[in-house]
Enzyme design. Structure first.
Site, mmCIF file in Angstrom:
data_model
loop_
_atom_site.group_PDB
_atom_site.id
_atom_site.type_symbol
_atom_site.label_atom_id
_atom_site.label_comp_id
_atom_site.label_asym_id
_atom_site.label_seq_id
_atom_site.Cartn_x
_atom_site.Cartn_y
_atom_site.Cartn_z
ATOM 1 N N ASN A 185 0.262 13.192 5.048
ATOM 2 C CA ASN A 185 -0.422 12.098 5.732
ATOM 3 C C ASN A 185 0.328 10.769 5.650
ATOM 4 O OD1 ASN A 185 -1.487 12.546 2.891
ATOM 5 N ND2 ASN A 185 -2.220 10.467 3.246
ATOM 6 N N CYS A 198 -3.410 9.896 10.726
ATOM 7 C CA CYS A 198 -2.934 11.140 10.119
ATOM 8 C C CYS A 198 -3.712 12.365 10.611
ATOM 9 C CB CYS A 198 -2.970 11.045 8.601
ATOM 10 S SG CYS A 198 -4.577 10.632 7.890
ATOM 11 N N GLY A 250 0.809 -1.215 0.000
ATOM 12 C CA GLY A 250 0.000 0.000 0.000
ATOM 13 C C GLY A 250 0.842 1.264 0.000
ATOM 14 N N TYR A 251 0.155 2.403 0.083
ATOM 15 C CA TYR A 251 0.862 3.682 0.034
ATOM 16 C C TYR A 251 1.735 3.902 1.264
ATOM 17 C CZ TYR A 251 -2.240 4.969 -3.844
ATOM 18 O OH TYR A 251 -2.908 5.015 -5.041
#
Length: 347
Positions: free
Chosen positions: A314, A146, A10-11
């Protein structure tokens, strides 16, 4: 230090791998993804091109390491925590599973009972600005969400100084980019839906509210935390705007002294308050890829309201960078190791 990343497709996992690739004291030896097992990680995370030949493996084949970073969906790491802790003496979880110390909060904010409530008291919230001493001895670290990270850092100096009017609500409106929703596509991230949009996706009841209340030590005697979240057309970034009512008629000089006393020695928190110019207040665009949190404020001349703005990336300060910073603290390294990128301008 040998590091494994569980859920690295994922990111947040990709940002973690990017940061660790420049860390002189860490070698990434394994990255897991159930969906991409067998594929090269640089095909998913292009910033790693030419820097690694590691391939994704399955979680079942996880080998021993010195530290395991976990970037799974919320609710997954707590299901596998014994397996993870059996592979490394230090586990750093980027998900929500061990952020809250009160197990009773999970059904309220996440909709599921916590499967391992006995572990919550021993987990350390990974925000170094608040918990540096506890992180040094931790074996299970949970990084903050975040929106929570931006909000907590914005308000911690005021809470610590005792200048918040506890009879009135703390109103926080947080704008965030699309990467906060994760790498898997959905209706809300579909380009025709997202492009040009400013959508209030959680006007009330956002789950990061629980973290803010916990970390600012807000309980039943107030103030109420009223958090709203808005999706905007950006990929990265959080801009939290907090409306705080003070219990005394403080000047802006007084407020600056409060923030200076709290953050003067913090390497990643900057007070941004200029009298003129385009960049006189926090802007998350300027922080893309960095571990900084920029904080600004302005006193309302017509009331005791103080407006505090807080900007982060974030995926970095709100996820992977916070995890690396916690690792540095835990290992006694310079806190900025591997986190020296200061951003790009113009971008």
């Amino acid at each position: 230090m040998r590091a494994a990343v569980v859920g690295g497709a994922g990111y947040a996992g990709g940002e973690l791998l990017r940061l660790l690739s420049d860390h002189p004291n860490v070698q990434v030896v394994q990255v897991t993804s159930e969906r991409l097992a067998g594929k090269r990680i640089d095909l998913t995370h292009p910033p790693l091109r030419g820097r690694t030949d590691v391939r994704f493996t399955s979680r079942e084949s996880l080998e021993t390491a010195d530290v395991v970073f976990v970037a799974l969906e919320h609710g997954e790491s707590s299901q596998h925590i014994d397996h993870l802790r059996g592979r490394a003496a230090l586990v750093i979880d980027l998900g929500a599973d061990f952020r809250l110390r009160d197990a009773r909060a999970y059904p309220t904010w996440y909709g599921w009972p916590h499967p391992r409530p006995a572990l919550l008291k021993g987990a350390v919230y990974g925000l170094a600005e608040l918990h540096r001493d506890c992180i040094r001895d931790a074996t299970l670290i949970a990084t903050g969400g975040c929106l929570a990270t931006a909000s907590i850092l914005a308000l911690e100096p005021l809470a610590r100084a005792g200048v918040i009017d506890r009879a009135l609500p703390l109103v926080i409106e947080a704008k965030t980019g699309s990467s906060a929703g994760g790498a898997q596509p959905g209706a809300a991230s579909h380009h025709p839906h997202r492009s040009g949009e400013m959508r209030s996706y959680a006007p009330t009841g956002h789950r990061h509210t629980a973290e803010i209340m916990q970390e600012l030590h807000i309980d039943g005697d107030g103030p109420v935390v009223a958090l709203s979240a808005t999706a905007v057309e950006a990929v990265r970034g959080v801009l939290a705007t907090a409306h705080v009512f003070l219990n005394d008629d403080l000047s802006e000089k007084d407020v600056r002294q409060i923030y200076g006393a709290c953050y003067a020695d913090e390497p990643f928190v900057r007070i941004v308050k200029g009298a003129t110019g385009l960049h006189r207040s926090p802007n998350p665009k300027l922080l893309a890829g960095t571990n900084f949190c920029d904080i600004g404020f302005e006193r309302d001349a017509h009331s005791r309201r103080l407006v505090v703005t807080s900007a982060i990336d974030n995926l970095v300060k709100g996820a992977a960078g916070q995890a690396v910073q916690a690792l540095n603290v835990r290992c006694g390294w310079d806190e900025t190791t591997g986190l020296g990128f200061t951003g790009l301008y113009p971008l």
